[in-house]
Scaffold this motif. Structure first.
Motif, PDB file in Angstrom:
ATOM      1  N   ALA A   4       0.834  -1.199   0.000  1.00 51.91           N
ATOM      2  CA  ALA A   4       0.000   0.000   0.000  1.00 51.91           C
ATOM      3  C   ALA A   4       0.871   1.252   0.000  1.00 51.91           C
ATOM      4  O   ALA A   4       1.908   1.288   0.659  1.00 51.91           O
ATOM      5  N   THR A  87     -12.958  -5.725   8.486  1.00 44.92           N
ATOM      6  CA  THR A  87     -11.784  -5.016   7.975  1.00 44.92           C
ATOM      7  C   THR A  87     -10.909  -4.563   9.139  1.00 44.92           C
ATOM      8  O   THR A  87     -11.423  -4.088  10.154  1.00 44.92           O
ATOM      9  N   VAL A  89      -7.400  -2.198  10.181  1.00 43.27           N
ATOM     10  CA  VAL A  89      -6.471  -1.158   9.749  1.00 43.27           C
ATOM     11  C   VAL A  89      -5.378  -1.061  10.807  1.00 43.27           C
ATOM     12  O   VAL A  89      -5.667  -0.863  11.991  1.00 43.27           O
ATOM     13  N   ARG A 110      -2.659   3.858   2.701  1.00 42.50           N
ATOM     14  CA  ARG A 110      -3.808   4.078   1.816  1.00 42.50           C
ATOM     15  C   ARG A 110      -4.577   2.773   1.715  1.00 42.50           C
ATOM     16  O   ARG A 110      -4.033   1.735   1.351  1.00 42.50           O
ATOM     17  N   GLN A 111      -5.857   2.838   2.042  1.00 37.46           N
ATOM     18  CA  GLN A 111      -6.710   1.662   2.002  1.00 37.46           C
ATOM     19  C   GLN A 111      -7.136   1.383   0.561  1.00 37.46           C
ATOM     20  O   GLN A 111      -7.198   2.292  -0.268  1.00 37.46           O
TER      21      GLN A 111
END
Length: 139
Positions: A4, A87, A89, A110-111
């Motif tokens: 990412a 999900t 993070v 950045r997802q």
């Protein structure tokens, strides 16, 4: 393999490293400066759907679970947020000795679903939070 894009956002804080690292090591302190957690953070009860060691936070998507790195001597204050849809993070956060003060660095990933504007907006949000952290610790 997917890597990412990242942004490393930092703030200089005119406080000794040990004080900043100790402040970041306490999850209860995050709502005072991290606006994503400003609506509250509490130890998750066993029947809340949390995994052992997770904290419960309100998120726009609903209930989120946050796991913090245990307190340590290195200034590592990483945390992982798990959202209702599963999900997760990862948020690397470091306090680094810098002369008589401290530099705090947050790595923003950045997802996959983020466009350029959303990634830039998230970076601006982190900058505001880091500025709030500096203000809180320097006053």
């Amino acid at each position: 393999m997917t890597i990412a894009p990242t942004r490393h956002l930092d703030v200089a804080i005119d406080r000794p490293f040990a004080e900043v690292a100790a402040f970041l090591a306490e999850p209860e302190n995050f709502p005072a400066w991290a606006t994503g957690l400003s609506s509250g953070l509490e130890r998750a009860a066993a029947d809340s759907g949390a995994e052992p060691g997770e904290w419960l936070a309100a998120a726009p998507e609903g209930r989120a679970y946050v796991r913090f790195t245990p307190a340590n001597d290195y200034g590592i204050a990483d945390h992982r947020v798990r959202f209702p849809d599963g999900t997760t993070v990862d948020i690397p956060l470091r306090a680094i000795p810098n002369g008589t003060g401290t530099t705090v660095v947050l790595t923003l990933f950045r997802q996959p679903d983020m466009d350029d504007d959303r990634f830039a907006a998230d970076a601006d949000w982190v900058r505001r939070d880091l500025t709030a952290l500096r203000t809180l610790l320097e006053n």
